[in-house]
Each structure stands twice: as C-alpha cells, then as structure tokens.
Motif scaffolding. Structure first.
Motif, PDB file in Angstrom:
ATOM      1  N   GLY A  11       0.799  -1.224   0.000  1.00  0.00           N
ATOM      2  CA  GLY A  11       0.000   0.000   0.000  1.00  0.00           C
ATOM      3  C   GLY A  11       0.826   1.265   0.000  1.00  0.00           C
ATOM      4  O   GLY A  11       0.292   2.356   0.121  1.00  0.00           O
ATOM      5  N   ASP A  12       2.143   1.129  -0.120  1.00  0.00           N
ATOM      6  CA  ASP A  12       3.051   2.271  -0.083  1.00  0.00           C
ATOM      7  C   ASP A  12       2.913   3.061   1.219  1.00  0.00           C
ATOM      8  O   ASP A  12       3.051   4.277   1.251  1.00  0.00           O
ATOM      9  CB  ASP A  12       2.854   3.177  -1.297  1.00  0.00           C
ATOM     10  N   ASP A  13       2.590   2.345   2.306  1.00  0.00           N
ATOM     11  CA  ASP A  13       2.456   2.969   3.621  1.00  0.00           C
ATOM     12  C   ASP A  13       3.815   3.060   4.294  1.00  0.00           C
ATOM     13  O   ASP A  13       4.751   2.355   3.940  1.00  0.00           O
ATOM     14  CB  ASP A  13       1.564   2.107   4.536  1.00  0.00           C
ATOM     15  N   LEU A  14       3.869   3.904   5.310  1.00  0.00           N
ATOM     16  CA  LEU A  14       4.983   3.832   6.242  1.00  0.00           C
ATOM     17  C   LEU A  14       4.652   2.740   7.253  1.00  0.00           C
ATOM     18  O   LEU A  14       3.483   2.479   7.532  1.00  0.00           O
ATOM     19  CB  LEU A  14       5.179   5.168   6.973  1.00  0.00           C
ATOM     20  N   HIS A  15       5.682   2.094   7.779  1.00  0.00           N
ATOM     21  CA  HIS A  15       5.514   1.024   8.756  1.00  0.00           C
ATOM     22  C   HIS A  15       6.306   1.377  10.007  1.00  0.00           C
ATOM     23  O   HIS A  15       7.503   1.648   9.925  1.00  0.00           O
ATOM     24  CB  HIS A  15       6.027  -0.310   8.198  1.00  0.00           C
ATOM     25  N   PHE A  16       5.612   1.375  11.148  1.00  0.00           N
ATOM     26  CA  PHE A  16       6.273   1.548  12.429  1.00  0.00           C
ATOM     27  C   PHE A  16       6.665   0.149  12.901  1.00  0.00           C
ATOM     28  O   PHE A  16       5.807  -0.703  13.122  1.00  0.00           O
ATOM     29  CB  PHE A  16       5.343   2.218  13.440  1.00  0.00           C
ATOM     30  N   ILE A  17       7.955  -0.078  13.011  1.00  0.00           N
ATOM     31  CA  ILE A  17       8.487  -1.409  13.299  1.00  0.00           C
ATOM     32  C   ILE A  17       9.248  -1.380  14.615  1.00  0.00           C
ATOM     33  O   ILE A  17      10.016  -0.458  14.875  1.00  0.00           O
ATOM     34  CB  ILE A  17       9.411  -1.860  12.152  1.00  0.00           C
ATOM     35  N   THR A  18       9.017  -2.404  15.415  1.00  0.00           N
ATOM     36  CA  THR A  18       9.731  -2.566  16.676  1.00  0.00           C
ATOM     37  C   THR A  18      10.232  -3.996  16.759  1.00  0.00           C
ATOM     38  O   THR A  18       9.494  -4.927  16.443  1.00  0.00           O
ATOM     39  CB  THR A  18       8.806  -2.303  17.887  1.00  0.00           C
ATOM     40  N   PHE A  19      11.488  -4.162  17.144  1.00  0.00           N
ATOM     41  CA  PHE A  19      12.003  -5.499  17.439  1.00  0.00           C
ATOM     42  C   PHE A  19      13.025  -5.396  18.549  1.00  0.00           C
ATOM     43  O   PHE A  19      13.572  -4.331  18.823  1.00  0.00           O
ATOM     44  CB  PHE A  19      12.562  -6.204  16.200  1.00  0.00           C
ATOM     45  N   SER A  20      13.246  -6.529  19.206  1.00  0.00           N
ATOM     46  CA  SER A  20      14.067  -6.554  20.415  1.00  0.00           C
ATOM     47  C   SER A  20      15.248  -7.489  20.281  1.00  0.00           C
ATOM     48  O   SER A  20      15.221  -8.438  19.492  1.00  0.00           O
ATOM     49  CB  SER A  20      13.229  -7.029  21.604  1.00  0.00           C
ATOM     50  N   CYS A  21      16.222  -7.239  21.106  1.00  0.00           N
ATOM     51  CA  CYS A  21      17.322  -8.181  21.275  1.00  0.00           C
ATOM     52  C   CYS A  21      16.776  -9.417  21.995  1.00  0.00           C
ATOM     53  O   CYS A  21      15.741  -9.353  22.671  1.00  0.00           O
ATOM     54  CB  CYS A  21      18.445  -7.557  22.101  1.00  0.00           C
ATOM     55  N   TYR A  22      17.458 -10.522  21.838  1.00  0.00           N
ATOM     56  CA  TYR A  22      17.041 -11.791  22.431  1.00  0.00           C
ATOM     57  C   TYR A  22      16.840 -11.636  23.934  1.00  0.00           C
ATOM     58  O   TYR A  22      17.736 -11.147  24.641  1.00  0.00           O
ATOM     59  CB  TYR A  22      18.099 -12.847  22.124  1.00  0.00           C
ATOM     60  N   HIS A  23      15.667 -12.002  24.397  1.00  0.00           N
ATOM     61  CA  HIS A  23      15.280 -11.889  25.814  1.00  0.00           C
ATOM     62  C   HIS A  23      15.458 -10.471  26.355  1.00  0.00           C
ATOM     63  O   HIS A  23      15.688 -10.289  27.553  1.00  0.00           O
ATOM     64  CB  HIS A  23      16.036 -12.888  26.686  1.00  0.00           C
ATOM     65  N   ARG A  24      15.391  -9.479  25.434  1.00  0.00           N
ATOM     66  CA  ARG A  24      15.558  -8.052  25.782  1.00  0.00           C
ATOM     67  C   ARG A  24      16.868  -7.777  26.511  1.00  0.00           C
ATOM     68  O   ARG A  24      16.989  -6.852  27.311  1.00  0.00           O
ATOM     69  CB  ARG A  24      14.358  -7.534  26.560  1.00  0.00           C
ATOM     70  N   LEU A  25      17.878  -8.561  26.183  1.00  0.00           N
ATOM     71  CA  LEU A  25      19.206  -8.319  26.741  1.00  0.00           C
ATOM     72  C   LEU A  25      19.818  -7.104  26.040  1.00  0.00           C
ATOM     73  O   LEU A  25      19.591  -6.893  24.848  1.00  0.00           O
ATOM     74  CB  LEU A  25      20.096  -9.549  26.575  1.00  0.00           C
ATOM     75  N   PRO A  26      20.614  -6.303  26.715  1.00  0.00           N
ATOM     76  CA  PRO A  26      21.136  -5.057  26.132  1.00  0.00           C
ATOM     77  C   PRO A  26      22.343  -5.282  25.215  1.00  0.00           C
ATOM     78  O   PRO A  26      23.439  -4.784  25.476  1.00  0.00           O
ATOM     79  CB  PRO A  26      21.497  -4.232  27.372  1.00  0.00           C
ATOM     80  N   PHE A  27      22.125  -6.006  24.124  1.00  0.00           N
ATOM     81  CA  PHE A  27      23.217  -6.276  23.181  1.00  0.00           C
ATOM     82  C   PHE A  27      23.609  -5.039  22.377  1.00  0.00           C
ATOM     83  O   PHE A  27      24.647  -5.024  21.725  1.00  0.00           O
ATOM     84  CB  PHE A  27      22.842  -7.409  22.233  1.00  0.00           C
ATOM     85  N   LEU A  28      22.769  -4.004  22.406  1.00  0.00           N
ATOM     86  CA  LEU A  28      23.081  -2.754  21.703  1.00  0.00           C
ATOM     87  C   LEU A  28      23.476  -1.668  22.702  1.00  0.00           C
ATOM     88  O   LEU A  28      23.243  -0.484  22.486  1.00  0.00           O
ATOM     89  CB  LEU A  28      21.866  -2.307  20.880  1.00  0.00           C
ATOM     90  N   ASN A  29      24.099  -2.075  23.790  1.00  0.00           N
ATOM     91  CA  ASN A  29      24.447  -1.116  24.838  1.00  0.00           C
ATOM     92  C   ASN A  29      25.807  -0.458  24.637  1.00  0.00           C
ATOM     93  O   ASN A  29      26.237   0.314  25.472  1.00  0.00           O
ATOM     94  CB  ASN A  29      24.366  -1.760  26.225  1.00  0.00           C
ATOM     95  N   THR A  30      26.469  -0.741  23.522  1.00  0.00           N
ATOM     96  CA  THR A  30      27.741  -0.082  23.248  1.00  0.00           C
ATOM     97  C   THR A  30      27.624   0.805  22.008  1.00  0.00           C
ATOM     98  O   THR A  30      26.799   0.544  21.117  1.00  0.00           O
ATOM     99  CB  THR A  30      28.884  -1.099  22.996  1.00  0.00           C
ATOM    100  N   THR A  31      28.451   1.812  21.973  1.00  0.00           N
ATOM    101  CA  THR A  31      28.511   2.689  20.811  1.00  0.00           C
ATOM    102  C   THR A  31      28.787   1.878  19.551  1.00  0.00           C
ATOM    103  O   THR A  31      28.158   2.090  18.510  1.00  0.00           O
ATOM    104  CB  THR A  31      29.626   3.738  21.012  1.00  0.00           C
ATOM    105  N   GLU A  32      29.710   0.950  19.652  1.00  0.00           N
ATOM    106  CA  GLU A  32      30.102   0.151  18.487  1.00  0.00           C
ATOM    107  C   GLU A  32      28.936  -0.668  17.953  1.00  0.00           C
ATOM    108  O   GLU A  32      28.709  -0.720  16.739  1.00  0.00           O
ATOM    109  CB  GLU A  32      31.276  -0.775  18.837  1.00  0.00           C
ATOM    110  N   ALA A  33      28.193  -1.334  18.819  1.00  0.00           N
ATOM    111  CA  ALA A  33      27.065  -2.169  18.376  1.00  0.00           C
ATOM    112  C   ALA A  33      25.982  -1.313  17.729  1.00  0.00           C
ATOM    113  O   ALA A  33      25.437  -1.679  16.679  1.00  0.00           O
ATOM    114  CB  ALA A  33      26.500  -2.963  19.550  1.00  0.00           C
ATOM    115  N   ARG A  34      25.672  -0.167  18.314  1.00  0.00           N
ATOM    116  CA  ARG A  34      24.655   0.715  17.733  1.00  0.00           C
ATOM    117  C   ARG A  34      25.131   1.279  16.395  1.00  0.00           C
ATOM    118  O   ARG A  34      24.355   1.379  15.439  1.00  0.00           O
ATOM    119  CB  ARG A  34      24.294   1.832  18.714  1.00  0.00           C
TER     120      ARG A  34
END
Length: 165
Positions: A11-34
């Motif tokens: 439909g050529d819509d915008l999509h609001f998407i959310t996804f999490s790290c496994y078990h919501r562990l902070p795997f993106l907690n470093t500058t490098e990972a982000r």
C-alpha cells in the motif's frame, strides 16, 4: 509464518516497526554495536531502496519508521539487517542476538507519523540516557531538529515537520 500474524504490504504505507534483542538483553548497549546496526540499516536502505522516516536504536530494542522497499519486502530487509549486524558483533555477543519476530504497524495518517516519531525520539529521554532527544546519536531526532543527516539518510518526501503531538 506464525499463525495469526498478518503483515500488510503493497500500500506504499509507512511502517512503524519494533524489534528486540534476544530476551531483551542489552546487546546494543555499546557505541560500536549501535553504530554497526545503523551502518547495516543504511546499506540495506541503499540496496533495497526504501524510505527511512525515523529510527531510534536503544540498548535492547529498535524502533523504525520505514517505507516499503522497491525490491523485496520489509521482512526481507529486517532479516538482512539483523543477520548482518549479528555477524559483525558476534565476537562480543557470541550468542543469539535478536528475537525472531518484529512488530509492524501500518501508519496511514500524518497524525500517526508525528505520534510515532515523537514516541521514538523521546525513548532515550524517558529512559534517562540523555536530557534531550537530539543528544542521542542513534536516532533521527537530530535530523528533525536541525536538518543534519545522521548515519542513516532520512528521506524527506511525505514526512511532516517534526513537532510534539
């Protein structure tokens, strides 16, 4: 695909998407990972040709506001971004990085676009990571406040001036 999960593409819509790290562990907690995640998102944007209206990368989850790709589907795009990110940060994490599914909400109205952008951009502030949304480097908030592009190019077509709802 799991039963009961319906995605509305085409439909050529915008999509609001959310996804999490496994078990919501902070795997993106470093500058490098982000930084790696954003690099992989920008590479996918260029390859699959989709609009990015907004994003925020948090320590344990991600919010995106994306248009549909000209090539493939959003499911394919997210699979590629998640796999490539996981491969690049594997030496640090050494285990499953992502939950398997993602939440996808079609955004039909200008009001919803504004609402979702505000929600995403305020996420780091509400969590106490920064005092102002523009201070979180892994977000599109700075683009909306100053026009300065970040690691992922924000395409301005059909995107409103950002303001608090």
């Amino acid at each position: 695909m799991p039963r009961g999960l319906v995605r509305y593409y085409g439909g050529d819509d915008l999509h609001f998407i959310t996804f999490s790290c496994y078990h919501r562990l902070p795997f993106l907690n470093t500058t490098e990972a982000r930084d790696v995640f954003l690099e992989m998102l920008e590479e996918a944007r260029q390859k699959y040709l989709f609009r990015v209206a907004g994003y925020v990368v948090m320590p344990e989850h991600v919010h995106l506001l994306l248009g549909e790709p000209q090539s493939g589907t959003l499911s394919t795009v997210l699979q590629v971004v998640k796999q490539r990110t996981a491969r690049k940060v594997h030496d640090v994490i050494r285990r499953q990085m992502w939950q398997r599914r993602f939440y996808d909400f079609n955004v039909f109205t200008q009001e919803k676009v504004t609402e979702k952008l505000f929600y995403m951009h305020e996420n780091p502030v509400k969590r106490g990571l920064v005092l102002s949304a523009e201070d979180w480097s892994w977000s599109s908030a700075r683009f909306y406040s100053s026009g300065k592009q970040g690691a992922v190019q924000i395409l301005e077509e059909r995107i409103p001036a950002y303001r608090e709802p």
